[in-house]
Design an enzyme around this catalytic site. Structure first.
Site, PDB file in Angstrom:
ATOM      1  N   TYR A 137       0.825  -1.130   0.015  1.00 38.84           N
ATOM      2  CA  TYR A 137       0.078  -0.005   0.155  1.00 38.84           C
ATOM      3  C   TYR A 137       0.925   1.145   0.115  1.00 38.84           C
ATOM      4  CZ  TYR A 137      -3.935   3.155   1.336  1.00 38.84           C
ATOM      5  OH  TYR A 137      -4.513   4.354   1.461  1.00 38.84           O
TER       6      TYR A 137
HETATM    7  N1  LIG Z   1     -10.050   5.011   4.318  1.00 43.53           N
HETATM    8  C1  LIG Z   1      -8.519   5.568   4.653  1.00 43.53           C
HETATM    9  O1  LIG Z   1      -8.223   5.426   5.794  1.00 43.53           O
HETATM   10  C2  LIG Z   1      -7.845   6.136   3.667  1.00 43.53           C
HETATM   11  C3  LIG Z   1      -6.431   6.878   3.909  1.00 43.53           C
HETATM   12  C4  LIG Z   1      -5.815   7.383   3.094  1.00 43.53           C
HETATM   13  C5  LIG Z   1      -6.076   7.241   1.680  1.00 43.53           C
HETATM   14  N2  LIG Z   1      -7.316   6.547   1.281  1.00 43.53           N
HETATM   15  C6  LIG Z   1      -7.627   6.390  -0.121  1.00 43.53           C
HETATM   16  O2  LIG Z   1      -8.631   6.617  -0.586  1.00 43.53           O
HETATM   17  C7  LIG Z   1      -9.267   6.157  -1.540  1.00 43.53           C
HETATM   18  C8  LIG Z   1     -10.727   5.705  -1.206  1.00 43.53           C
HETATM   19  O3  LIG Z   1     -10.640   4.883  -0.020  1.00 43.53           O
HETATM   20  P1  LIG Z   1     -12.001   4.639   0.882  1.00 43.53           P
HETATM   21  O4  LIG Z   1     -11.391   4.688   2.415  1.00 43.53           O
HETATM   22  O5  LIG Z   1     -13.121   5.589   0.376  1.00 43.53           O
HETATM   23  O6  LIG Z   1     -12.260   3.065   0.453  1.00 43.53           O
HETATM   24  P2  LIG Z   1     -13.545   2.294   0.277  1.00 43.53           P
HETATM   25  O7  LIG Z   1     -13.067   0.964   0.268  1.00 43.53           O
HETATM   26  O8  LIG Z   1     -14.822   2.846   0.970  1.00 43.53           O
HETATM   27  O9  LIG Z   1     -13.826   2.698  -1.342  1.00 43.53           O
HETATM   28  C9  LIG Z   1     -13.068   2.300  -2.471  1.00 43.53           C
HETATM   29  C10 LIG Z   1     -14.035   2.244  -3.674  1.00 43.53           C
HETATM   30  O10 LIG Z   1     -13.170   1.575  -4.872  1.00 43.53           O
HETATM   31  C11 LIG Z   1     -13.705   0.922  -5.489  1.00 43.53           C
HETATM   32  N3  LIG Z   1     -12.804  -0.060  -6.447  1.00 43.53           N
HETATM   33  C12 LIG Z   1     -12.065  -0.965  -5.743  1.00 43.53           C
HETATM   34  N4  LIG Z   1     -11.187  -1.810  -6.766  1.00 43.53           N
HETATM   35  C13 LIG Z   1     -11.659  -1.036  -8.049  1.00 43.53           C
HETATM   36  C14 LIG Z   1     -11.569  -1.134  -9.325  1.00 43.53           C
HETATM   37  N5  LIG Z   1     -10.464  -2.221  -9.841  1.00 43.53           N
HETATM   38  N6  LIG Z   1     -12.015  -0.418 -10.121  1.00 43.53           N
HETATM   39  C15 LIG Z   1     -13.161   0.424  -9.701  1.00 43.53           C
HETATM   40  N7  LIG Z   1     -13.247   0.567  -8.545  1.00 43.53           N
HETATM   41  C16 LIG Z   1     -12.691  -0.113  -7.322  1.00 43.53           C
HETATM   42  C17 LIG Z   1     -14.436  -0.126  -4.400  1.00 43.53           C
HETATM   43  O11 LIG Z   1     -15.477  -1.107  -4.976  1.00 43.53           O
HETATM   44  C18 LIG Z   1     -15.063   0.905  -3.463  1.00 43.53           C
HETATM   45  O12 LIG Z   1     -16.376   1.411  -3.677  1.00 43.53           O
HETATM   46  C19 LIG Z   1      -8.328   4.972  -1.817  1.00 43.53           C
HETATM   47  O13 LIG Z   1      -7.477   5.059  -2.671  1.00 43.53           O
HETATM   48  C20 LIG Z   1      -7.604   4.742  -0.464  1.00 43.53           C
HETATM   49  O14 LIG Z   1      -6.396   4.219  -0.664  1.00 43.53           O
HETATM   50  C21 LIG Z   1      -8.140   6.081   2.196  1.00 43.53           C
END
Ligand SMILES: NC(=O)c1ccc[n+]([C@@H]2O[C@H](COP(=O)([O-])OP(=O)(O)OC[C@H]3O[C@@H](n4cnc5c(N)ncnc54)[C@H](O)[C@@H]3O)[C@@H](O)[C@H]2O)c1
Length: 230
Positions: A137
């Protein structure tokens, strides 16, 4: 100055069915932007960001967009690097890195042709810190930062801005599968002593997608409750 968007702006949000992507959709919709969410699991449109065929098919269905938020992502394996399989490593990179690359490659030219655009890619504090037991990650999100810096420079005189948001841990469905020890460590490192909310991250992204931002590209915006120190 109020946050404004050009008339008839369309935003495309990958990963828009959940978490931060869904919160961005709500924030931009509230601001009067036409929003299209694209996801592998729900949303307005289907896309698998790892698959160039579905990315191109999405483009053919919806046409050019003015705003692209690449929020689709996975946390990948929670394990020491020496226990990570090549399959898990590559799957994390395919979604987080290849997916961001393919979406930018597909939709940036339409923005350039229209002379205005905003791209926001989701990285993470893990990209800067290198979280233990999250090597795939952390490395994938560092790649997202670097590709956005390159793209920002390449597009600097086109009217299209490309920036990165790097959140610390945020309460979303993603963290349902994150090792609780990693989340506890993150909270301990965060001066505010709590996880972020998706709507807090969405506020920053919505602003980065607006006309209010005009002299910033290839930049990394931390949103970490004070955790980020550089
Ligand atoms: N939640 C956290 O703590 C956090 C922290 C830092 C960064 N982020 C980043 O923010 C972004 C959103 O995270 P989140 O927490 O909302 O996650 P989440 O799991 O709630 O949402 C992620 C979405 O991406 C979709 N997805 C996954 N693989 C896919 C693919 N191959 N094609 C299309 N869609 C796909 C999933 O179906 C899901 O709806 C991510 O890139 C994550 O790495 C999250």
């Amino acid at each position: 100055m109020p946050t404004t968007y050009p008339p008839d702006t369309t935003a495309l949000i990958t990963g828009g069915a959940s978490g931060i992507g869904a919160a961005c959709a709500a924030a931009l919709d509230k601001a009067g932007v036409r929003v299209i969410t694209a996801d592998i699991a729900g949303g307005d449109e289907y896309v698998d960001v790892t698959d160039p065929t579905t990315v191109t098919a999405l483009h053919e269905r919806i046409g050019a967009v003015d705003i692209l938020v690449n929020s689709a992502g996975v946390v990948g394996p929670s394990a020491p690097l020496t226990d990570v399989s090549l399959d898990e490593w590559q799957r994390t990179f395919r979604i987080n890195v290849d997916g961001t690359f393919l979406m930018c490659r597909e939709f940036a030219p339409g923005m350039v042709a229209r002379g205005w655009g905003r791209i926001v890619n989701l990285a993470s504090i893990a990209a800067k810190d290198g979280n233990p037991n999250q090597s795939a990650y952390s490395a994938s999100k560092a790649a997202v930062i670097a590709l956005t810096k390159s793209l920002g420079k390449e597009l600097a005189t086109t009217g299209v801005l490309a920036n990165v948001v790097a959140p610390a841990a945020v309460s979303t469905p993603m963290n349902a599968t994150t090792d609780p020890a990693i989340l506890a460590r993150s909270q301990q490192l965060t001066p505010m002593g709590r996880m972020g909310r998706a709507d807090e991250v969405a506020e920053l992204i919505a602003w980065l997608c607006s006309e209010s931002v005009s002299f910033s590209t290839g930049a990394v915006y931390d949103i970490s409750g004070g955790r980020a120190s550089y």
